[in-house]
Scaffold this motif. Structure first.
Motif, mmCIF file in Angstrom:
data_model
loop_
_atom_site.group_PDB
_atom_site.id
_atom_site.type_symbol
_atom_site.label_atom_id
_atom_site.label_comp_id
_atom_site.label_asym_id
_atom_site.label_seq_id
_atom_site.Cartn_x
_atom_site.Cartn_y
_atom_site.Cartn_z
ATOM 1 N N VAL A 174 0.840 -1.201 0.000
ATOM 2 C CA VAL A 174 0.000 0.000 0.000
ATOM 3 C C VAL A 174 0.870 1.245 0.000
ATOM 4 C CG1 VAL A 174 -1.572 1.370 1.422
ATOM 5 C CG2 VAL A 174 -2.060 -1.039 1.008
ATOM 6 N N ASN A 175 1.890 1.271 0.835
ATOM 7 C CA ASN A 175 2.746 2.458 0.904
ATOM 8 C C ASN A 175 3.468 2.710 -0.411
ATOM 9 O OD1 ASN A 175 2.003 3.174 3.456
ATOM 10 N ND2 ASN A 175 3.855 2.442 4.465
ATOM 11 N N ASP A 176 3.943 1.654 -1.048
ATOM 12 C CA ASP A 176 4.598 1.823 -2.351
ATOM 13 C C ASP A 176 3.628 2.431 -3.353
ATOM 14 O OD1 ASP A 176 6.919 0.741 -1.321
ATOM 15 O OD2 ASP A 176 6.636 -1.238 -2.242
ATOM 16 N N TRP A 177 2.404 1.931 -3.344
ATOM 17 C CA TRP A 177 1.391 2.432 -4.292
ATOM 18 C C TRP A 177 1.050 3.884 -3.991
ATOM 19 C CZ3 TRP A 177 -3.676 4.193 -3.918
ATOM 20 C CH2 TRP A 177 -4.409 4.241 -5.118
ATOM 21 N N LEU A 178 0.833 4.200 -2.719
ATOM 22 C CA LEU A 178 0.506 5.581 -2.360
ATOM 23 C C LEU A 178 1.596 6.542 -2.808
ATOM 24 C CD1 LEU A 178 -0.922 5.115 1.259
ATOM 25 C CD2 LEU A 178 -2.212 5.885 -0.746
ATOM 26 N N GLN A 179 2.830 6.150 -2.596
ATOM 27 C CA GLN A 179 3.930 7.046 -2.959
ATOM 28 C C GLN A 179 4.039 7.207 -4.472
ATOM 29 O OE1 GLN A 179 6.789 5.005 -0.281
ATOM 30 N NE2 GLN A 179 7.076 6.992 0.690
ATOM 31 N N ARG A 180 3.697 6.165 -5.214
ATOM 32 C CA ARG A 180 3.658 6.309 -6.676
ATOM 33 C C ARG A 180 2.544 7.258 -7.108
ATOM 34 N NH1 ARG A 180 4.454 0.657 -6.603
ATOM 35 N NH2 ARG A 180 2.291 0.274 -7.260
ATOM 36 N N GLN A 181 1.497 7.388 -6.276
ATOM 37 C CA GLN A 181 0.411 8.329 -6.559
ATOM 38 C C GLN A 181 0.742 9.745 -6.071
ATOM 39 O OE1 GLN A 181 -2.535 7.067 -8.080
ATOM 40 N NE2 GLN A 181 -1.347 5.194 -8.194
ATOM 41 N N GLY A 182 1.927 9.914 -5.498
ATOM 42 C CA GLY A 182 2.291 11.209 -4.951
ATOM 43 C C GLY A 182 1.719 11.481 -3.577
ATOM 44 N N LYS A 183 1.284 10.421 -2.883
ATOM 45 C CA LYS A 183 0.686 10.549 -1.554
ATOM 46 C C LYS A 183 1.699 10.121 -0.494
ATOM 47 C CE LYS A 183 -3.635 11.105 -3.191
ATOM 48 N NZ LYS A 183 -4.554 12.218 -2.873
ATOM 49 N N PRO A 184 1.560 10.617 0.743
ATOM 50 C CA PRO A 184 2.452 10.155 1.807
ATOM 51 C C PRO A 184 2.161 8.709 2.198
ATOM 52 C CG PRO A 184 0.795 11.666 2.683
ATOM 53 C CD PRO A 184 0.653 11.688 1.193
ATOM 54 N N ALA A 185 3.186 8.006 2.605
ATOM 55 C CA ALA A 185 3.018 6.644 3.115
ATOM 56 C C ALA A 185 2.275 6.682 4.450
ATOM 57 C CB ALA A 185 4.379 5.976 3.289
ATOM 58 N N ILE A 186 1.611 5.580 4.771
ATOM 59 C CA ILE A 186 0.966 5.433 6.061
ATOM 60 C C ILE A 186 2.001 4.980 7.086
ATOM 61 C CG2 ILE A 186 -0.843 4.219 7.362
ATOM 62 C CD1 ILE A 186 -1.930 6.046 5.123
ATOM 63 N N GLN A 187 1.997 5.618 8.239
ATOM 64 C CA GLN A 187 2.810 5.136 9.366
ATOM 65 C C GLN A 187 1.983 4.093 10.099
ATOM 66 O OE1 GLN A 187 4.913 3.828 11.573
ATOM 67 N NE2 GLN A 187 6.182 5.617 11.185
ATOM 68 N N TRP A 188 2.229 2.820 9.763
ATOM 69 C CA TRP A 188 1.400 1.723 10.251
ATOM 70 C C TRP A 188 1.768 1.274 11.654
ATOM 71 C CZ3 TRP A 188 -2.682 0.501 7.306
ATOM 72 C CH2 TRP A 188 -2.611 0.664 5.910
ATOM 73 N N THR A 189 2.993 1.504 12.088
ATOM 74 C CA THR A 189 3.481 0.790 13.262
ATOM 75 C C THR A 189 3.412 1.564 14.562
ATOM 76 O OG1 THR A 189 5.773 1.467 12.818
ATOM 77 C CG2 THR A 189 5.012 -0.595 11.820
ATOM 78 N N LYS A 190 3.357 2.890 14.503
ATOM 79 C CA LYS A 190 3.264 3.653 15.745
ATOM 80 C C LYS A 190 2.629 5.013 15.476
ATOM 81 C CE LYS A 190 7.770 3.552 16.436
ATOM 82 N NZ LYS A 190 8.393 3.128 15.164
ATOM 83 N N PRO A 191 1.894 5.542 16.451
ATOM 84 C CA PRO A 191 1.260 6.852 16.274
ATOM 85 C C PRO A 191 2.278 7.958 16.088
ATOM 86 C CG PRO A 191 0.308 5.654 18.152
ATOM 87 C CD PRO A 191 1.503 4.877 17.696
#
Length: 219
Positions: free
Chosen positions: A202-219
């Motif tokens: 998901v993060n790879d795809w988001l970044q290819r869309q010009g979007k920030p990656a999700i921080q999945w592991t900690k707030p």
């Protein structure tokens, strides 16, 4: 029962579900003598927390955790003091650890929602101790309307298990990232959920869309 949740739902409140289906479901819930989870103020929490235009990732769950004190309106998430972790969530965290090297330290995934991850169950209520006890109330029409509203631009969809995949049949796999795997429950996680690396994909795809990656592991 005439409770109107739309006042707190922003743009979601215009979905046809709230005119066509909610009055009947609300009455059914009012007439049900069992303890209903999550508590009424939390039933639409996932939609209240995240407006349509801010959604970048959709994770569809089946129905809330049936253990009192666990469910709080976000799919797969539970109250922070929930111990042990619900079993499906424990397997999600195992995959997170494998995929990204760490996992959250409690059961609360609301920090995902704050980054644009819609954690929506296909059924928003459950009688305590009776998983799938409200599967026939008609909640699935809300999921249908939500996904139709989100079809306006590309998004990522994590569809774990047959229920989620059936609910999201209308999602275009060419326009969107659509990751379909077995459910993370103990019954099916070893049949193809583990090792799918959904979070980094998901993060790879988001970044290819010009979007920030999700921080999945900690707030």
């Amino acid at each position: 029962m005439t409770d109107d949740p739309t006042a707190t739902l922003g743009a979601w409140g215009t979905l046809p579900f709230f005119t066509d289906d909610w009055p009947r479901i609300a009455q059914a819930l009012a007439d049900d003598p069992r303890q209903i989870l999550p508590p009424a103020p939390q039933r639409f929490a996932a939609l209240e927390r995240l407006q349509p235009d801010a959604v970048e990732v959709v994770i569809l769950g089946q129905d809330p955790y049936p253990t009192p004190g666990h469910a709080h309106g976000f799919a797969f998430s539970a109250e922070p003091d929930t111990r042990p972790l619900p079993r499906s969530l424990a397997n999600i965290y195992k995959e997170l650890q494998s995929d990204l090297g760490s996992a959250p330290d409690n059961a609360d995934l609301r920090f995902w929602a704050d980054q644009g991850v819609l954690l929506l169950n296909n059924v928003l209520t459950v009688p305590a101790g009776q998983a799938n006890g409200h599967a026939k109330l008609g909640w699935q029409n809300l999921t249908r309307d939500v996904l139709a509203r989100l079809s306006d631009r590309p998004r990522a969809y994590l569809l774990w298990g047959a229920h989620a995949q059936k609910a999201a049949r209308s999602v275009d796999p060419h326009q969107n990232l659509k990751i379909e795997t077995p459910h993370p429950s103990p019954l099916s996680a070893h049949r193809g959920f583990f090792g799918t690396r959904p979070f980094s994909r998901v993060n790879d795809w988001l970044q290819r869309q010009g979007k920030p990656a999700i921080q999945w592991t900690k707030p």
